[in-house]
Design an enzyme around this catalytic site. Structure first.
Site, short mmCIF file in Angstrom:
data_model
loop_
_atom_site.label_atom_id
_atom_site.label_comp_id
_atom_site.label_asym_id
_atom_site.label_seq_id
_atom_site.Cartn_x
_atom_site.Cartn_y
_atom_site.Cartn_z
CG HIS A 81 -0.39 -0.15 2.68
ND1 HIS A 81 -0.99 -0.85 3.55
CD2 HIS A 81 0.65 0.41 3.19
CE1 HIS A 81 -0.35 -0.69 4.67
NE2 HIS A 81 0.74 -0.07 4.36
CG HIS B 6 0.93 4.36 7.42
ND1 HIS B 6 -0.28 3.74 6.98
CD2 HIS B 6 1.92 3.36 7.37
CE1 HIS B 6 0.17 2.76 6.27
NE2 HIS B 6 1.29 2.65 6.49
CG HIS C 248 8.76 -1.25 3.19
ND1 HIS C 248 8.08 -2.26 3.50
CD2 HIS C 248 8.30 -0.01 3.60
CE1 HIS C 248 6.92 -1.74 4.27
NE2 HIS C 248 6.98 -0.36 4.10
CD GLU D 118 3.49 -1.67 6.32
OE1 GLU D 118 3.52 -0.37 6.62
OE2 GLU D 118 3.66 -1.92 5.10
#
Lengths: 279, 147
Positions: free
Chosen positions: A12, A59, A193, A240
């Site tokens: 996302h 977030h 990431h 995530e």
């Protein structure tokens, strides 16, 4: 009864949302990624979900360190896009599905998953980018959404196994929902990431490809992978990926892989998408 | 190193993730240290607060119980220092958004390279995992990495 028609795992990445919002899909940097997800969009058009249950993380938008629910379910009729610091993303409001959301909340809590129930919240790129990945730029999103917000920022995130088991409980609840809704479930975030620190920019494509294989064929094995393996191998924000286990848990033991895409980079992130149907 | 602030020594027993190089896990120890700092960053989600911060950065910070180091790191935009002082990237990035910076620009700063170099590294497949798994890969012990 309502039925789960399939599951999608997708990154996302905010930059993907920005590329869509600013019509950059054909630019050289972005075109290869969007070519790779074209079959995903085609599958969703054909599948016509009435409602998407989207496992995502906030977030520092709707939630902050003031209050950190591990699993939160949105039961509102509408969820506006959040201001993440740039002003809200110019995408349609997200329509909720209060009857299904409340059914899920009640069923999951009685099934011993202690959900936080949320009547008012905005939704950030974690939820709206997957909608853009599937639906591009509609004037109105073509399906309703049940937001399932997972804490993956404050350590510890729920374990992969807890997420996998939650997915199974969601499946039980959907199967008992008295409606004819076609329900698509999404697990979002990842893949490898690391945004922070001296190791920023870390990508581990081997880890990501192995994850895509295992989520299809060995979800129980993948659900046992400990947090430190994700943090070390997939980068601190690669954790995530546990949210994909929620999606996988809601599907049958045996699934058919309809499509997968993997693309490096989208901004700082190794981007993966997978579409699964019950076999 | 690009910051004068050392990596904090956790106020807890060692954990298996402590030897991941260049990584500040947002555990309870880290979160406690950075609460006020991160909540300041969070406040920049609101336009009125962004305007107030723009008008008087130092005065705006008075409303938050920052340490002197945290205050200075905010004013200096010491992106790596902010992490070492308890910040979390999703929060500190609010300050970067305020400044009009991209995540790649901040990533370059934190890892001590130029933005163009960082961007090219990503296009070339990202920072490799080989050589970046453990502090030992970096030839450092946890104590050394702190300074």
């Amino acid at each position: 009864m309502a039925q789960i028609i399939g599951g999608i795992g997708t990154s996302h990445v905010p930059a993907v949302g920005a590329a869509i919002d600013h019509n950059k899909q054909n630019e050289p940097y972005w075109a290869p990624y969007f070519e790779k997800i074209a079959p995903v969009r085609a599958w969703v058009r054909e599948a016509k979900p009435d409602v998407c249950i989207i496992a995502y993380n906030d977030h520092a938008s709707a939630f902050s360190l003031a209050l950190i629910p591990t699993f939160a379910i949105g039961v509102a009729a509408t969820f506006p896009p959040a201001d993440e610091g740039y002003g809200p993303r110019q995408v349609p409001d997200v329509a909720g599905h209060p009857p299904l959301a409340w059914h899920l909340a009640e069923s999951l809590i009685l099934d011993e998953f202690d959900m936080t129930i949320v009547n008012e919240m905005s939704v950030d790129h974690g939820l709206t980018v997957p909608l853009s990945v599937m639906f591009d730029q509609p004037k109105k999103w073509p399906c309703k959404v049940v937001p399932l917000c997972v804490n993956v920022i404050q350590y510890p995130a729920p374990t992969g196994n807890r997420c996998y088991q939650l997915g199974k409980a969601i499946r039980r609840a959907v199967d008992e929902f008295p409606g004819d809704e076609r329900v698509l479930i999404l697990g979002t975030g990842g893949m490898s990431h690391q945004l922070q620190g001296e190791r920023a920019g870390l990508v581990n494509a081997d880890f990501d490809l192995a994850f895509l294989d295992r989520i299809v064929t060995d979800p129980a094995g993948q659900s046992a992978v400990p947090h430190t393996d994700y943090l070390r191998e997939a980068g601190s924000e690669g954790i995530e990926l546990v949210m994909w286990m929620i999606m996988r848990g809601a599907l049958d033991e045996q699934v058919r892989e309809v499509h997968r895409a993997h693309h490096v980079p989208t901004s700082n992130t190794s981007n993966g998408v997978i579409v699964l149907e019950n076999a | 190193m690009t910051t004068k602030y050392p990596r904090a020594i956790p106020d807890r027993a060692p954990r298996d993730y402590d030897d991941i190089p260049g990584t500040y896990v947002m555990d309870g120890d880290h979160s406690r240290r950075g609460y006020a700092l991160n909540m300041f960053c969070m406040s920049l989600n609101q336009e009125a607060n962004r305007d107030a911060f723009r008008a008087d950065e130092s005065g705006y910070l008075d409303a938050y119980a920052l340490t002197d180091d945290q205050r200075e790191a905010v004013l200096q935009r010491d992106w790596l220092g902010l992490l070492r002082l308890g910040g979390n990237i999703y929060y500190t990035f609010k300050l970067a958004i305020f400044d009009g910076l991209s995540m790649q620009q901040v990533g370059a700063s934190m890892s001590g390279i130029e933005a163009e170099e960082f961007q090219q590294m990503m296009i070339d497949g990202g920072r490799p995992i080989e050589g970046n798994r453990t502090l030992a890969d970096h030839g450092a012990t946890p104590a050394e990495e702190r300074y």
